[in-house]
Scaffold this motif. Structure first.
Motif, PDB file in Angstrom:
ATOM      1  N   ASP A   1       0.769  -1.167  -0.121  1.00 21.99           N
ATOM      2  CA  ASP A   1       0.136   0.235   0.104  1.00 21.99           C
ATOM      3  C   ASP A   1       0.794   1.449  -0.077  1.00 21.99           C
ATOM      4  O   ASP A   1       0.436   2.373  -0.515  1.00 21.99           O
ATOM      5  CB  ASP A   1      -0.850   0.046   1.113  1.00 21.99           C
ATOM      6  CG  ASP A   1      -1.869   1.297   1.106  1.00 21.99           C
ATOM      7  OD1 ASP A   1      -2.721   1.232   0.276  1.00 21.99           O
ATOM      8  OD2 ASP A   1      -1.863   2.010   2.181  1.00 21.99           O
ATOM      9  N   THR A   2       1.909   0.894   0.558  1.00 22.58           N
ATOM     10  CA  THR A   2       2.761   2.384   0.704  1.00 22.58           C
ATOM     11  C   THR A   2       4.198   2.060   0.191  1.00 22.58           C
ATOM     12  O   THR A   2       4.528   0.657  -0.038  1.00 22.58           O
ATOM     13  CB  THR A   2       3.100   2.828   2.141  1.00 22.58           C
ATOM     14  OG1 THR A   2       3.932   1.682   2.700  1.00 22.58           O
ATOM     15  CG2 THR A   2       1.943   3.010   2.871  1.00 22.58           C
TER      16      THR A   2
ATOM     17  N   GLY B   1      -2.099  -3.847  -8.156  1.00 31.32           N
ATOM     18  CA  GLY B   1      -2.339  -2.844  -6.908  1.00 31.32           C
ATOM     19  C   GLY B   1      -2.430  -1.428  -7.201  1.00 31.32           C
ATOM     20  O   GLY B   1      -2.140  -0.940  -8.414  1.00 31.32           O
TER      21      GLY B   1
ATOM     22  N   PRO C   1       1.232   2.877  -5.020  1.00 32.81           N
ATOM     23  CA  PRO C   1       1.698   3.004  -3.676  1.00 32.81           C
ATOM     24  C   PRO C   1       1.945   4.861  -3.480  1.00 32.81           C
ATOM     25  O   PRO C   1       2.167   5.517  -4.221  1.00 32.81           O
ATOM     26  CB  PRO C   1       3.019   2.582  -3.141  1.00 32.81           C
ATOM     27  CG  PRO C   1       3.076   1.524  -4.498  1.00 32.81           C
ATOM     28  CD  PRO C   1       2.584   1.849  -5.669  1.00 32.81           C
TER      29      PRO C   1
ATOM     30  N   ARG D   1      -2.576   9.253  -1.797  1.00 31.06           N
ATOM     31  CA  ARG D   1      -2.111   8.635  -2.922  1.00 31.06           C
ATOM     32  C   ARG D   1      -2.629   9.623  -4.071  1.00 31.06           C
ATOM     33  O   ARG D   1      -3.743   9.882  -4.333  1.00 31.06           O
ATOM     34  CB  ARG D   1      -2.979   7.119  -2.941  1.00 31.06           C
ATOM     35  CG  ARG D   1      -2.417   6.414  -4.028  1.00 31.06           C
ATOM     36  CD  ARG D   1      -3.439   5.274  -4.136  1.00 31.06           C
ATOM     37  NE  ARG D   1      -3.921   4.490  -2.876  1.00 31.06           N
ATOM     38  CZ  ARG D   1      -3.393   3.590  -2.444  1.00 31.06           C
ATOM     39  NH1 ARG D   1      -2.045   3.144  -2.585  1.00 31.06           N
ATOM     40  NH2 ARG D   1      -3.650   3.216  -1.042  1.00 31.06           N
TER      41      ARG D   1
END
Length: 321
Positions: A66-67, A193, A196, A203
């Protein structure tokens, strides 16, 4: 930009309904310049993350990062040079500055300050967000060594070739990579995904947009607007978006079942907060200057701060000429 520079483009917003305009993601409105909308987005290509689901499962990693900090941790786990590298990085000058944009936008940065009237002010790539982004990129390459070696020899296309050949765990790219993976018969498993962002930041995916405009000299502006209202109905936009393979421009079309497939879903989810390139006539020159700064940093010739300070000063000078 060339048409706009010579005054040939008609501001389009006054000809269109509020219903239509409200149904388009703000991030797709790339042609809104100085708070004036000059064109509607026809096709949008948000960038997102590809990752090797089979390799992630092997190392016990549940899903995409996610990051960017999580991406680094994942890349360190799966990195196995010289046979396999954690994350791809392009460092060779290319027509698009996508690599730096991913990290810059994900650090709440941008290329220029935005004036109150929506126009572009001074270059800001050398602020905390920009320097932090390039420092992180450089650390991936030279400190943690989780990228392919010799990144300054790789354009986006060559990094893509590494991923398609099975030598990369993570790559930031667009929908075109999916087509190439299928065309070349990739046998491994991959997933998608969101791009990030850095911890504590927002985001902001990079979005590439093609737009349709109205000429100021047109004698049929109301008829042209009527066509746009027709073409931007859900049923026609659905058929168009399905044909070209890009995510929907309209929010309502993005909710249709067809666009809930994993790759479309991640592109649709990428749109809120997405940002595009600065629309200025000098952007090609700016692109080259920033690439030079990135290359000098990767090669150890300058620190990220030195490289970006010099680049920002050059960009401000050419825009003042």
């Amino acid at each position: 930009m060339e048409f706009l520079k010579v005054g040939a483009v008609e501001p389009i917003e006054k000809y269109l309904s509020k219903k239509l305009l409200d149904n388009i993601e703000p991030g797709a409105m790339e042609a809104r310049i100085n708070n004036i909308l000059y064109a509607l987005p026809v096709a949008i290509g948000p960038r997102f993350l590809y990752y090797r689901t089979d390799v992630f499962q092997k190392y016990g990693i549940a899903g995409p990062p996610d990051t960017f900090e999580e991406m680094l941790a994942d890349a360190q786990k799966i990195n196995n040079p010289p046979n396999f590298y954690g994350v791809g990085m392009s460092g060779k000058k290319y027509t698009e500055l996508t690599e730096f944009a991913y990290y810059l936008l994900g650090n709440d940065g941008y290329f220029f300050k935005i004036n109150p009237d929506g126009s572009y002010g001074k270059c800001r790539i050398n602020d905390e967000a920009g320097v932090g982004a390039l420092t992180f990129m450089n650390d991936l390459v030279n400190k943690y060594k989780v990228t392919e070696p010799g990144v300054t020899a790789y354009t986006r296309d060559e990094v893509q070739d590494l991923f398609v050949s099975g030598k990369l765990g993570i790559m930031l790219s667009g929908a075109f990579t999916e087509s190439i993976l299928k065309q070349r018969g990739a046998t491994f498993k991959w997933g998608y995904g969101l791009i990030p962002h850095f911890a504590g930041k927002h985001r902001h995916a990079l979005v590439i947009t093609d737009s349709i405009m109205m000429f100021k000299a047109s004698k049929n502006k109301k008829a042209a607007a009527k066509f746009l209202e027709f073409f931007y109905q859900d049923k026609w936009r659905f058929e168009f978006d399905k044909l070209v393979g890009f995510p929907p421009v309209l929010k309502s079309v993005g909710k249709l079942p067809y666009f809930q497939a994993p790759i479309y879903k991640v592109m649709v989810e990428s749109m809120p907060g997405a940002k595009g390139w600065p629309l200025i006539p000098e952007w090609a020159e700016c692109n080259d200057i920033i690439w030079d700064a990135i290359g000098a940093t990767f090669l150890g010739q300058k620190t990220p701060k030195q490289a970006l300070d010099e680049a920002a000063a050059k960009i401000d000078r050419i825009r003042e000429e």
